[in-house]
Design an enzyme around this catalytic site. Structure first.
Site, PDB file in Angstrom:
ATOM      1  N   ASN A 131       0.800  -1.232   0.000  1.00  0.00           N
ATOM      2  CA  ASN A 131       0.000   0.000   0.000  1.00  0.00           C
ATOM      3  C   ASN A 131       0.833   1.282   0.000  1.00  0.00           C
ATOM      4  O   ASN A 131       0.423   2.294  -0.551  1.00  0.00           O
ATOM      5  CB  ASN A 131      -1.021   0.006   1.138  1.00  0.00           C
ATOM      6  CG  ASN A 131      -0.406  -0.189   2.502  1.00  0.00           C
ATOM      7  OD1 ASN A 131       0.709  -0.694   2.648  1.00  0.00           O
ATOM      8  ND2 ASN A 131      -1.134   0.203   3.532  1.00  0.00           N
ATOM      9  N   HIS A 155       9.319  -7.840  -0.677  1.00  0.00           N
ATOM     10  CA  HIS A 155       8.206  -6.917  -0.873  1.00  0.00           C
ATOM     11  C   HIS A 155       6.958  -7.694  -1.283  1.00  0.00           C
ATOM     12  O   HIS A 155       7.013  -8.888  -1.603  1.00  0.00           O
ATOM     13  CB  HIS A 155       8.561  -5.882  -1.934  1.00  0.00           C
ATOM     14  CG  HIS A 155       8.039  -4.505  -1.627  1.00  0.00           C
ATOM     15  ND1 HIS A 155       6.826  -4.291  -0.998  1.00  0.00           N
ATOM     16  CD2 HIS A 155       8.565  -3.269  -1.859  1.00  0.00           C
ATOM     17  CE1 HIS A 155       6.635  -2.986  -0.873  1.00  0.00           C
ATOM     18  NE2 HIS A 155       7.665  -2.344  -1.373  1.00  0.00           N
ATOM     19  N   GLU A 228       4.050  -4.289  12.479  1.00  0.00           N
ATOM     20  CA  GLU A 228       3.046  -3.219  12.347  1.00  0.00           C
ATOM     21  C   GLU A 228       1.922  -3.798  11.512  1.00  0.00           C
ATOM     22  O   GLU A 228       2.070  -4.025  10.312  1.00  0.00           O
ATOM     23  CB  GLU A 228       3.657  -1.978  11.693  1.00  0.00           C
ATOM     24  CG  GLU A 228       2.773  -0.742  11.823  1.00  0.00           C
ATOM     25  CD  GLU A 228       1.950  -0.460  10.579  1.00  0.00           C
ATOM     26  OE1 GLU A 228       0.738  -0.782  10.610  1.00  0.00           O
ATOM     27  OE2 GLU A 228       2.499   0.064   9.615  1.00  0.00           O
ATOM     28  N   CYS A 262      -3.366   1.460   6.941  1.00  0.00           N
ATOM     29  CA  CYS A 262      -3.594   0.932   8.291  1.00  0.00           C
ATOM     30  C   CYS A 262      -4.035   2.032   9.244  1.00  0.00           C
ATOM     31  O   CYS A 262      -4.830   1.787  10.151  1.00  0.00           O
ATOM     32  CB  CYS A 262      -2.321   0.267   8.822  1.00  0.00           C
ATOM     33  SG  CYS A 262      -1.811  -1.190   7.912  1.00  0.00           S
ATOM     34  N   GLU A 368     -11.404  -4.725  10.080  1.00  0.00           N
ATOM     35  CA  GLU A 368     -10.777  -3.619   9.368  1.00  0.00           C
ATOM     36  C   GLU A 368     -11.332  -3.578   7.946  1.00  0.00           C
ATOM     37  O   GLU A 368     -11.366  -4.597   7.258  1.00  0.00           O
ATOM     38  CB  GLU A 368      -9.256  -3.794   9.323  1.00  0.00           C
ATOM     39  CG  GLU A 368      -8.551  -2.680   8.563  1.00  0.00           C
ATOM     40  CD  GLU A 368      -7.033  -2.816   8.558  1.00  0.00           C
ATOM     41  OE1 GLU A 368      -6.355  -1.803   8.399  1.00  0.00           O
ATOM     42  OE2 GLU A 368      -6.547  -3.964   8.711  1.00  0.00           O
TER      43      GLU A 368
END
Length: 463
Positions: A131, A155, A228, A262, A368
């Site tokens: 993102n 990645h 995270e 996020c 979420e």
């Protein structure tokens, strides 16, 4: 999932990459270890020079790098260019501050001299998301390399060209071969890298599932991790708030990165006294947002990154409506204007959507929503606002709006989150530690705390 660039605006597969073989991975880890033995002994002055060069390359070629990101994951081009500029900022911050942050810390004890010294750990694996393809990597790499570590990057599979461009930047900036390497690998190849004795620690930004998998693999090897993960950030608006500014910021805070962040505001918790006006203004501003080609500077919202994300988001919205939630706007991907544009008709676009009146037992209250969907809640008082804000398993960030000092202090003290922003939107800043609690992860990136995550905090005692 294939390692490939798929343009989410058109659905076109642009380029496909082969995953590295086990032998190639081993060679790259050997190179990384050899590079560390040299890099750990370079001076802060030398690392600073290299990192400033990386920052300058980012600024000089920001349009090129921005287009790579937009092509691969669909963020509006202006936001992509801004992300490149922010990546340069974090490079400059650590280039200028690392030496002082990592200086020996003297402590008075019964010794003739005692102090704490910070020393690098070695090869650090970074597993990063799609993102923010540049920012997420640079906020890890800048402090890690300045501390004397070396990095290997796994990645996300849909941003391989971004990953290779970042490796190119560090190489062109002057960092020796092997100090930063991109590994084009599948997710199922990560555990073998975590288990490799040459890899000393790992960091991950991503989903709960990905974090649990990496944390478990690293735990078995007794290796340090920083995670995270997801968030369902509350955006609390009390009756005393500057409503005009709060609504304007609410739109930006939810729609950043096409809603795929996020720390985007996801749950809007508004006091009864102003809830009707807040909702009316929010709907009006959502209606003015332009969906379209993310390479068009006039576009506000581009496509979601993948068709899987689009389908999952729409299923969540439909489940909310089925449970009794009220749809104020949006909610139907078949109605987006890009459907009538031949070049964009297969793009993964989702309309700005607002849901309210969600039942108290709705599963959506705990989930979420990764896309341009806002959940709007009404509360009668501050106690209810704080209780609702803390009612999810996440604890990443929170934004709260009030002009009353006592409310402000309660919000700061009682909201369960890694950061609380009063009268502003949640954002990351190289100068401030960033991270979450609860199922949003652990450890910190950025600030002094971030660069100290991957060092040996060595106690020295001399008599």
């Amino acid at each position: 999932m294939a390692i490939a660039t798929v343009n989410p605006s058109t659905g076109e597969t642009v380029k496909v990459f082969e995953a590295l073989t086990d032998e190639a991975i081993d060679s790259k880890l050997t190179l990384a270890q050899q590079a560390f033995e040299q890099h750990r002994h370079t001076s802060f002055a030398q690392r600073t020079e290299w990192l400033h060069r990386a920052a300058q390359l980012l600024v000089d070629e920001k349009e090129r790098f921005g287009k790579i990101m937009t092509l691969e994951m669909g963020k509006p081009i202006a936001a992509a260019i801004a992300e490149v500029e922010k990546s340069a900022w974090v490079c400059r911050y650590y280039a200028d501050q690392a030496e002082s942050i990592l200086a020996d810390v003297p402590i008075e004890t019964d010794a003739s001299r005692s102090f704490v010294r910070y020393q690098p750990l070695g090869v650090i694996l970074a597993v990063m998301p799609w993102n923010f393809p540049f920012w997420q990597v640079f906020r890890f790499a800048a402090p890690a390399l300045m501390a004397g570590n070396v990095g290997v990057l796994k990645h996300a599979s849909n941003v391989p060209q971004s990953a290779l461009a970042i490796e190119e930047i560090f190489r062109r900036a002057g960092f020796p071969e092997g100090v930063f390497q991109t590994l084009l690998i599948r997710a199922d190849q990560v555990p073998q890298i975590v288990a490799d004795e040459r890899v000393k620690a790992a960091t991950l930004t991503g989903s709960e599932a990905a974090g649990a998998s990496l944390g478990s693999a690293a735990g078995k090897q007794i290796k340090k991790t920083v995670l995270e993960l997801g968030g369902s950030d509350p955006f609390i608006v009390m009756a005393s708030a500057d409503l005009e500014t709060a609504v304007k910021t609410a739109v930006t805070a939810r729609m950043i990165n096409n809603g795929q962040s996020c720390i985007a505001a996801k749950r809007f918790i508004v006091h009864d006294a102003i809830a009707d006006e807040f909702a009316e203004r929010l709907v009006h501003q959502y209606a003015a947002l332009k969906l379209g080609d993310p390479l068009d500077p006039q576009t506000d919202i581009g496509p979601l990154a993948t068709s899987t994300i689009l389908n999952e988001l729409h299923q969540q919205v439909q489940a909310c409506i089925a449970s009794g939630a009220k749809l104020l706007t949006g909610g139907d991907p078949d109605t987006v204007p890009t459907r009538s544009i031949p070049s964009l008709q297969h793009g993964t676009f989702y309309p700005p959507t607002i849901l309210t009146d969600l039942p108290s037992d709705s599963p959506a209250r705990q989930e979420e929503f990764f896309g341009p969907v806002a959940l709007l809640f009404r509360v009668p008082d501050l106690d209810s606002a704080i209780q609702l804000a803390n009612s999810t398993p996440f604890g990443l960030g929170a934004s709260a709006w009030t002009q009353i000092e006592t409310e402000r202090e309660r919000l700061i003290n009682e909201i369960e989150a890694g950061s609380v922003f009063i009268n502003g939107m949640v954002k990351s800043d190289p100068r401030l530690p960033f991270g979450g609690i609860k199922r949003s992860g652990y450890g910190r990136e950025l600030g002094a705390e971030g660069i100290r995550e991957f060092v040996n905090i060595k106690t020295v005692w001399i008599k």
